[in-house]
Motif scaffolding. Structure first.
Motif, PDB file in Angstrom:
ATOM      1  N   VAL A 394      -3.922  18.411   3.120  1.00  0.00           N
ATOM      2  CA  VAL A 394      -3.724  18.122   1.689  1.00  0.00           C
ATOM      3  C   VAL A 394      -5.017  18.340   0.918  1.00  0.00           C
ATOM      4  O   VAL A 394      -5.011  18.870  -0.202  1.00  0.00           O
ATOM      5  CB  VAL A 394      -3.201  16.682   1.517  1.00  0.00           C
ATOM      6  CG1 VAL A 394      -3.211  16.280   0.053  1.00  0.00           C
ATOM      7  CG2 VAL A 394      -1.797  16.560   2.089  1.00  0.00           C
ATOM      8  N   ALA A 397      -5.296  22.104   0.473  1.00  0.00           N
ATOM      9  CA  ALA A 397      -4.264  22.746  -0.348  1.00  0.00           C
ATOM     10  C   ALA A 397      -4.250  22.224  -1.777  1.00  0.00           C
ATOM     11  O   ALA A 397      -3.938  22.979  -2.705  1.00  0.00           O
ATOM     12  CB  ALA A 397      -2.889  22.528   0.296  1.00  0.00           C
ATOM     13  N   GLU A 398      -4.607  20.953  -1.982  1.00  0.00           N
ATOM     14  CA  GLU A 398      -4.416  20.352  -3.300  1.00  0.00           C
ATOM     15  C   GLU A 398      -5.687  19.772  -3.912  1.00  0.00           C
ATOM     16  O   GLU A 398      -5.773  19.653  -5.128  1.00  0.00           O
ATOM     17  CB  GLU A 398      -3.361  19.242  -3.213  1.00  0.00           C
ATOM     18  CG  GLU A 398      -2.008  19.720  -2.691  1.00  0.00           C
ATOM     19  CD  GLU A 398      -1.018  18.583  -2.553  1.00  0.00           C
ATOM     20  OE1 GLU A 398      -1.356  17.453  -2.995  1.00  0.00           O
ATOM     21  OE2 GLU A 398       0.079  18.805  -2.007  1.00  0.00           O
ATOM     22  N   LYS A 399      -6.651  19.384  -3.097  1.00  0.00           N
ATOM     23  CA  LYS A 399      -7.819  18.675  -3.620  1.00  0.00           C
ATOM     24  C   LYS A 399      -9.068  19.545  -3.733  1.00  0.00           C
ATOM     25  O   LYS A 399     -10.122  19.056  -4.098  1.00  0.00           O
ATOM     26  CB  LYS A 399      -8.142  17.463  -2.733  1.00  0.00           C
ATOM     27  CG  LYS A 399      -6.973  16.525  -2.516  1.00  0.00           C
ATOM     28  CD  LYS A 399      -6.507  15.898  -3.819  1.00  0.00           C
ATOM     29  CE  LYS A 399      -5.367  14.909  -3.573  1.00  0.00           C
ATOM     30  NZ  LYS A 399      -4.895  14.289  -4.825  1.00  0.00           N
ATOM     31  N   HIS A 455      -4.764  27.918   6.006  1.00  0.00           N
ATOM     32  CA  HIS A 455      -4.277  27.869   4.622  1.00  0.00           C
ATOM     33  C   HIS A 455      -5.276  28.536   3.683  1.00  0.00           C
ATOM     34  O   HIS A 455      -4.888  29.298   2.778  1.00  0.00           O
ATOM     35  CB  HIS A 455      -4.049  26.417   4.209  1.00  0.00           C
ATOM     36  CG  HIS A 455      -3.525  26.261   2.810  1.00  0.00           C
ATOM     37  ND1 HIS A 455      -4.350  26.246   1.705  1.00  0.00           N
ATOM     38  CD2 HIS A 455      -2.259  26.121   2.336  1.00  0.00           C
ATOM     39  CE1 HIS A 455      -3.617  26.101   0.614  1.00  0.00           C
ATOM     40  NE2 HIS A 455      -2.343  26.022   0.972  1.00  0.00           N
TER      41      HIS A 455
END
Length: 539
Positions: A394, A397-399, A455
């Motif tokens: 996470v 991918a998001e932070k 990723h």
């Protein structure tokens, strides 16, 4: 006079030995007579005067040279004597004196030890009698009003001293001892004061005589929050030793009323929050070295955290421990809740603490947490490890973790540096404890870092393929491709293959002929060279 003096010299002797004769006579006079130093000095002066009266300048120069040689010879002899045997003797004498004094001190020390050993049985007997007297049931003294007031005052002093004791213990990282003192003050002393009955002062009488009792409950409640915060703060440090971790968890169990499972979850959640914070600090503006360092710390944390959890809640079991050491958290709780000398240690200074001791025993019997099973510890650690892997993905991918890694080459360097740092920080003992808890070996990189780096690689590839309007160029190239020519049979190659590799029925052709055929047919790659510019080489 000169001729007379020369005539007195025996045959075979020169003038110079005459002075030597005088010197010898002086030496014999000095050794044989008992003349005083003053008389000797006067005689030497008379001899010198006589020499100057009877000798010429040349003869005096010869006498002076001889005397100087004699003095130098005597001085060298004295120097050899003093510089060799005499100096060694003096130094040895000093060493002997020092050795003698040291030996005397040792002898005196042994004498003191001997006297102490002779008195030791009597000292032990007196101490045992004193301890037996303290532990023996005391006959309750008559509680006069004065004694009741004094007892209430001692309890107030105990409560007033508690904050200082707590803060001092927190500074020394003695979280478990701090929690014990808090419980003794809050749940024992105040409880006994509020439920006091004659012959002790009642609650109203105690509050009337000592109004400060009214503020102690609120003050101790604030201490509870301070102890809880300090214990949780101690769990955040990645370098905290296991003894400190066990003390902090024991304090959380005592002050916050946690179960052993809840305490383990608290520790694992704290370590997971530290991992998330470590990943979050590596955003877009961070380069390869910082990202690799953060990733290496994350890779090393699971083994360290699970090994600490094992030591705190399972103890020293094979193959890592010796099989006898108890879990550290329970050891700290048992140490603090030992009923031996509770009145004399935990409630020191309280007058007649029998009620407090009884209250303490009730708290101990109801508050000790039950031990966790190995299966439960393993399940909680497996769940935590899966959560850490999810947090790493996470964060990527998001932070924005690895956002500063712009190329695949940098991503490869991140992996190389992170693996090297993680290997350097690896502890074989922690790895063995990790395997013992989970029952299997875990590849930290494959578990925690493989998905995040993959990723990021896919994101870099997508950004590269989207560069230079490549989709438009590919579409144009596909539209420009001519449909394949019909085949003469199912086994014959298509026309494009014949043009590229040559027709085997026609034999070999020259390189220029094949190139000519290739240029004549419009291929998808040639279609990429459209009028608006060539496609990006980087793409």
């Amino acid at each position: 006079r000169r001729e007379t003096a020369m005539a007195e010299i025996p045959p075979g002797e020169a003038a110079l030995p005459a002075a030597s004769k005088i010197t010898i006579d002086d030496e014999s006079d000095d050794t044989e007579s008992d003349a005083t130093p003053a008389e000797i000095k006067a005689k030497i002066e008379r001899d010198v005067d006589e020499l100057f009266k009877t000798k010429t300048v040349e003869e005096m120069e010869e006498i002076e040279k001889k005397l100087r040689r004699d003095v130098e010879t005597a001085d060298a002899e004295i120097s050899r004597t003093i510089g060799g045997s005499w100096k060694d003797f003096m130094e040895n004498s000093k060493d002997i004196d020092l050795i003698t004094s040291n030996l005397q001190e040792i002898v005196d020390g042994f004498a003191v030890v001997r006297d102490t050993l002779e008195e030791l049985p009597e000292i032990i007997r007196k101490n045992n009698e004193a301890m037996e007297a303290l532990r023996a049931p005391q006959e309750p003294e008559e509680f006069t009003p004065e004694r009741a007031t004094f007892a209430a005052g001692s309890r107030l002093k105990y409560l007033v001293d508690t904050p200082e004791k707590v803060w001092g213990a927190l500074d020394e990282h003695e979280y478990a001892g701090t929690a014990m003192r808090y419980v003794a003050a809050r749940d024992c002393v105040i409880s006994c004061v509020e439920t006091s009955e004659p012959p002790h002062l009642t609650r109203d009488e105690a509050f009337s005589k000592f109004p400060a009792f009214k503020q102690q409950t609120q003050a101790l409640d604030s201490l509870r929050a301070q102890i809880a915060r300090a214990a949780r703060k101690a769990l955040e440090s990645p370098k905290a030793p296991r003894a400190t971790i066990a003390s902090a968890l024991a304090a959380a169990v005592v002050v916050e009323g946690m179960s052993a499972e809840r305490a383990l979850v608290l520790y694992l959640q704290t370590r997971r929050a530290w991992i998330r914070a470590t990943l979050r600090r590596c955003g877009d503006a961070v380069g390869v070295d910082r990202v690799a360092g953060a990733l290496a710390r994350v890779l090393a944390e699971p083994a360290r955290a699970i090994a600490a959890a094992r030591a705190c809640f399972l103890g020293g079991e094979p193959p890592v421990g010796d099989g006898d050491s108890p879990p550290l958290v329970y050891a700290r709780l048992d140490e603090g809740w030992d009923e031996t000398d509770v009145a004399n240690v935990l409630f020191a200074g309280v007058v007649d603490p029998r009620r407090e001791v009884e209250a303490w025993r009730r708290i101990v019997s109801s508050a000790k947490p039950s031990r966790l099973s190995r299966a439960r510890v393993t399940a909680l650690c497996e769940e935590w490890l899966a959560g850490v892997a999810s947090d790493a993905l996470v964060a990527t991918a998001e932070k924005g973790f690895m956002g500063g890694i712009r190329t695949v080459d940098d991503l490869v360097r991140v992996e190389s540096v992170a693996r090297a740092k993680a290997e350097a920080a690896r502890s074989s003992a922690d790895e063995a404890a990790f395997v013992d808890v989970l029952g299997r070996a875990v590849d930290a990189w494959a578990t925690l870092a493989e998905e995040p780096t993959s990723h990021r690689a896919r994101a870099l590839l997508a950004a590269t393929l989207g560069h230079g309007e490549l989709r438009t160029a590919v579409d144009a190239a596909l539209e420009a491709v001519e449909p394949p020519a019909p085949r003469t049979s199912a086994l014959s190659p298509p026309a494009e293959a014949s043009a590229m590799w040559g027709d085997p029925t026609r034999g070999d052709e020259s390189e220029s002929a094949r190139l000519g055929v290739a240029h004549a047919s419009k291929s998808p790659r040639s279609a990429l060279d459209f009028d608006r510019g060539e496609a990006s080489r980087d793409a």
